[in-house]
Design an enzyme around this catalytic site. Sequence first.
Site, PDB file in Angstrom:
ATOM      1  N   HIS A  20       0.825  -1.215   0.000  1.00 37.20           N
ATOM      2  CA  HIS A  20       0.000   0.000   0.000  1.00 37.20           C
ATOM      3  C   HIS A  20       0.863   1.270   0.000  1.00 37.20           C
ATOM      4  O   HIS A  20       0.488   2.289   0.582  1.00 37.20           O
ATOM      5  CB  HIS A  20      -0.952   0.021   1.201  1.00 37.20           C
ATOM      6  CG  HIS A  20      -1.932  -1.114   1.218  1.00 37.20           C
ATOM      7  ND1 HIS A  20      -3.114  -1.084   0.518  1.00 37.20           N
ATOM      8  CD2 HIS A  20      -1.892  -2.319   1.847  1.00 37.20           C
ATOM      9  CE1 HIS A  20      -3.768  -2.225   0.714  1.00 37.20           C
ATOM     10  NE2 HIS A  20      -3.039  -2.991   1.508  1.00 37.20           N
ATOM     11  N   ASN A  60     -10.135  -3.475   1.749  1.00 35.06           N
ATOM     12  CA  ASN A  60      -9.823  -3.387   0.327  1.00 35.06           C
ATOM     13  C   ASN A  60     -11.102  -3.168  -0.465  1.00 35.06           C
ATOM     14  O   ASN A  60     -12.198  -3.174   0.089  1.00 35.06           O
ATOM     15  CB  ASN A  60      -9.135  -4.675  -0.156  1.00 35.06           C
ATOM     16  CG  ASN A  60      -7.727  -4.828   0.383  1.00 35.06           C
ATOM     17  OD1 ASN A  60      -7.048  -3.843   0.660  1.00 35.06           O
ATOM     18  ND2 ASN A  60      -7.283  -6.060   0.535  1.00 35.06           N
TER      19      ASN A  60
END
EC number: 1.11.1.6
Length: 494
Positions: A65, A138
């Site tokens: 990320h 997510n």
Amino acid sequence: MDPCKFRPSSSFDTKTTTTNAGQPVWNDNEALTVGPRGPILLEDYHLLEKIAHFARERIPERVVHARGASAKGFFECTHDVTGLTCADFLRAPGARTPVIVRFSTVIHERGSPETIRDPRGFAVKFYTREGNWDLLGNNFPVFFIRDGIKFPDVIHAFKPNPKSHVQEYWRVFDFLSHHPESLHTFFFLFDDVGIPTDYRHMDGFGVNTYTFVSRAGKSHYVKFHWRPTCGVSCLMDDEATLVGGKNHSHATQDLYDSIDAGNFPEWKLFVQVIDPDEEDRFDFDPLDDTKTWPEDLVPLQPVGRLVLDRNVDNFFNENEQLAFGPGLVVPGIYYSDDKMLQCRVFAYADTQRYRLGPNYLMLPVNAPKCGFKNNHYDGAMNFMHRDEEVDYYPSRHAPLRHAEPASFPVPTRPVVGKREKTRIKKENDFVQPGERYRSWAPDRQDRFVRRFSDALAHPKVSHELRVIWIDFLSKCDKSCGMKVANRLNVKPSM
């Protein structure tokens, strides 16, 4: 001097340049030399400070990320859920809580294109009156693996080859051929939802199973769902190539520009809840993060809305230094025995200590907005002003006491078993991917088959691996496996 009033802030900017310590800088254009053409002198403290600081501007990027963008806003409770949880920020419809949200891609480096076929992160930090709650998820409701001990391996497989630094799908298929539970996520990744148009037009899911705890101590397993009010929109492959070729930061820019123009992104929050006493009635394990909970069996319940109405003031301070962790929960919300969640509780906090330092929770963007007190003292970059004489507990000289147990109820179900390293009993890895595939229109099925086949066609994917994956696909849906086999000119094993 007030130790808080003059803490570093652009609010106290001077009209002239200074060093970090506040001394005036009378020339920031030329270095101090012996004559106009002589050597530079080491006594030019401002030059040394400027270069030394520049050399240390970058901090370690997130191991996953790394590429992301943040925005601020609020969460508003819209429905009564007090029968499920005693969380204060969900105490009543109309209650508002400040939040900061970070969207991200997962695998590639900071600065990589935002049009890559990759899951997207959706992390929300709630600054509640009882501490911070971080909900990390997510844009897909499932993950590739179900046991956190394999998390480093799955990330290594997706990351670039350590020899060539090129991402190669043969590595992914090699590793995940040992984990057929990954199929469900592939049926999202290679589907049309694999590349969101931008961050505003994508779903969010908590992925892991958490626990709601009511004031009476009753527990329910819970999954969280974010649904954008503007709808879901995704890029087709050719569109992604075109958009990414023009602007690697298109999603970041879209988020910033939309908020700047007053077009505030909004999501509705829904939950699914399961009574732990009824978990055995399902053909899957509710604590398995590779499974979804069918909405016809476990309906969505509305909870509230999330609105992003402010851009960050500084990208580094409020995006790069922003730190999330699943371990940060509040009364009324707790963990479950989800194996991935259990590992993430430790892993995220540990990586923040490495990336930002042991006092990362003191950084303004990470600090709670409510009062707090503990005996965690000192450490690198500790800038909290403290004037206490007692840094231990208990003490007859300090009034610090424990919170009442009733203020933080936790699940009380007994856990009994032997120490063992083993797989869960209800794996059932092929049913849900097959159901998802059969729910698509034929043209959508064809696009999935093409994308999956193209990835399997990598020259370093062996014939053996192709047969394994075609066998997996056939167990999900026989026609799907046959179509991939035909495209690759491989005879399936079944």
